[in-house]
Design a protein around this motif. Structure first.
Motif, short mmCIF file in Angstrom:
data_model
loop_
_atom_site.label_atom_id
_atom_site.label_comp_id
_atom_site.label_asym_id
_atom_site.label_seq_id
_atom_site.Cartn_x
_atom_site.Cartn_y
_atom_site.Cartn_z
N THR A 23 0.85 -1.20 0.00
CA THR A 23 0.00 0.00 0.00
C THR A 23 0.88 1.24 0.00
O THR A 23 2.02 1.22 0.50
CB THR A 23 -0.95 0.05 1.22
N LEU A 42 -0.92 -0.04 -3.90
CA LEU A 42 -2.36 0.04 -3.64
C LEU A 42 -2.67 1.25 -2.76
O LEU A 42 -2.14 1.37 -1.65
CB LEU A 42 -2.85 -1.23 -2.91
N GLY A 44 -5.06 1.86 -0.64
CA GLY A 44 -6.08 1.02 0.01
C GLY A 44 -6.96 1.86 0.92
O GLY A 44 -6.53 2.90 1.44
N ASP A 45 -8.19 1.38 1.12
CA ASP A 45 -9.04 2.08 2.09
C ASP A 45 -8.57 1.79 3.52
O ASP A 45 -9.11 2.31 4.49
CB ASP A 45 -10.53 1.80 1.88
N SER A 46 -7.50 0.96 3.64
CA SER A 46 -6.83 0.81 4.93
C SER A 46 -6.33 2.16 5.43
O SER A 46 -6.00 2.32 6.60
CB SER A 46 -5.65 -0.17 4.82
N ASP A 84 -8.58 1.38 -4.21
CA ASP A 84 -9.80 0.79 -3.62
C ASP A 84 -11.04 1.63 -3.87
O ASP A 84 -11.02 2.86 -3.69
CB ASP A 84 -9.63 0.71 -2.09
N LYS A 112 -9.95 -1.74 -7.24
CA LYS A 112 -10.21 -2.94 -6.44
C LYS A 112 -11.55 -2.78 -5.74
O LYS A 112 -11.84 -1.70 -5.21
CB LYS A 112 -9.09 -3.15 -5.40
N HIS A 136 -11.67 -8.47 -4.53
CA HIS A 136 -11.12 -8.79 -3.20
C HIS A 136 -12.07 -9.78 -2.50
O HIS A 136 -13.23 -9.45 -2.25
CB HIS A 136 -11.01 -7.46 -2.44
N LEU A 179 -7.81 -10.70 -5.36
CA LEU A 179 -7.04 -10.54 -4.13
C LEU A 179 -7.73 -11.36 -3.04
O LEU A 179 -8.94 -11.27 -2.86
CB LEU A 179 -6.94 -9.07 -3.73
N GLU A 181 -7.75 -12.36 0.97
CA GLU A 181 -7.23 -11.94 2.28
C GLU A 181 -7.59 -12.95 3.35
O GLU A 181 -8.75 -13.36 3.46
CB GLU A 181 -7.80 -10.55 2.63
N ILE A 202 -2.85 -11.86 0.84
CA ILE A 202 -2.41 -11.23 2.10
C ILE A 202 -2.92 -12.17 3.20
O ILE A 202 -4.13 -12.34 3.37
CB ILE A 202 -2.92 -9.77 2.25
O1 KIV Z 1 -7.06 -1.47 1.96
C1 KIV Z 1 -6.07 -2.22 1.92
O2 KIV Z 1 -4.95 -1.87 2.28
C2 KIV Z 1 -6.28 -3.57 1.42
C3 KIV Z 1 -5.17 -4.55 1.67
C4 KIV Z 1 -5.28 -5.07 3.05
C5 KIV Z 1 -5.16 -5.62 0.67
O3 KIV Z 1 -7.30 -3.89 0.90
#
Ligand code: KIV
Length: 263
Positions: A23, A42, A44-46, A84, A112, A136, A179, A181, A202
């Motif tokens: 990410t 990525l 990511g929405d993380s 994302d 994603k 995902h 993907l 997880e 992941i």
């Molecule tokens: O949002 C994110 O970082 C993810 C990863 C955990 C794959 O979807």
């Protein structure tokens, strides 16, 4: 370094070579990761958890994702930029198309989305319009409340079968990448073997075509409990650049993930 495209990932799969994903949410870290050789970045929405401090990804908005996509796109270098779609972008196919369009305009090269076989129609409509999709599956953090927490998915035969079937349906609908997880390593391998498209894992074992981690986990700056599949590459590195390089090399030579990172 050669620009990474979907064809590059496909070629890696055919050659039995793994690829690295990480990410990145801004230009500086995207640049550092790309310079370290990371194949896919990525947004990511993380980011809702590691940047904004929420306890889930649900509060992340399109505005947030677009802002960070624009930032990361400026530093992405040769890496492929995946982004994302946030929670509830899948409220309708029309919303999905509008949101994906906005992400592509901001710099995404692959979007994603989380969802099961029912996302097939949305994926078909996106790919028809030239938007490549990564689907995902497994532990989908946007449904954490329905799942009852961040738990390993597909442990029993029926759920493992369902995930394999969902992956096939979504790949048939046009998803260019899957993907997975937080699933048992045996399921990671089964999905990877069953599909022609690349599978990124992941916490999905060592046999997926690519591996991804959240950057803050690689750098050991995540607060609270870290999941089993995480490795802090900063522990033995003298710089962020070196940590990213070690992560990239460990994925490429398949020393990461090790058995202690798998379910
Ligand atoms: O949002 C994110 O970082 C993810 C990863 C955990 C794959 O979807």
């Amino acid at each position: 370094m050669k620009t990474v495209t979907l064809s590059t990932l496909q070629a890696y799969k055919q050659a039995g070579e793994t690829f690295s994903c990480l990410t990145a949410y801004d230009a500086s870290f995207a640049h550092a990761a790309s310079q370290a050789g990371i194949d896919v970045l990525l947004v990511g929405d993380s980011l809702g958890m590691v940047l904004q401090g929420h306890n889930s990804t649900l509060p992340v908005t399109m505005e947030d994702i677009i802002y960070h996509t624009r930032c990361a796109a400026r530093g992405k270098g040769h890496s492929l930029l995946m982004v994302d779609l946030p929670f509830m972008s899948n409220i309708s196919t029309e919303r999905l198309l509008v949101d994906a369009g906005a992400l592509m305009r901001a710099g995404a090269e692959l979007v994603k989305l989380e969802g099961e076989a029912w996302m097939a129609e949305g994926i078909r409509e996106l790919t028809r319009r030239g938007v490549p999709v990564c689907a995902h599956l497994g532990l989908t953090p946007q449904t954490v409340h329905q799942l009852g927490g961040y738990k390993v998915q597909g442990r029993d035969a029926a759920n493992a079968e369902r995930i394999i079937n969902d992956a096939k349906v979504l790949a048939d609908a046009g998803a260019s990448v899957i993907l997975l997880e937080c699933v048992p390593a045996s399921l990671g391998k089964a999905v990877t073997d069953a599909l022609d498209v690349p599978v990124i894992g992941i916490g999905a074992g060592p046999d997926t075509d690519g591996q991804i981690l959240v950057m803050h986990d690689v750098l050991g700056v995540t607060h609270g409990r870290t999941p089993r599949f995480v490795k802090n590459f900063m522990a033995e590195a003298d710089s962020i650049q070196t940590a990213f390089q070690h992560y990239h090399e460990s994925v490429k030579n398949r020393t990461f993930p090790a058995p202690e990172h798998c379910f």
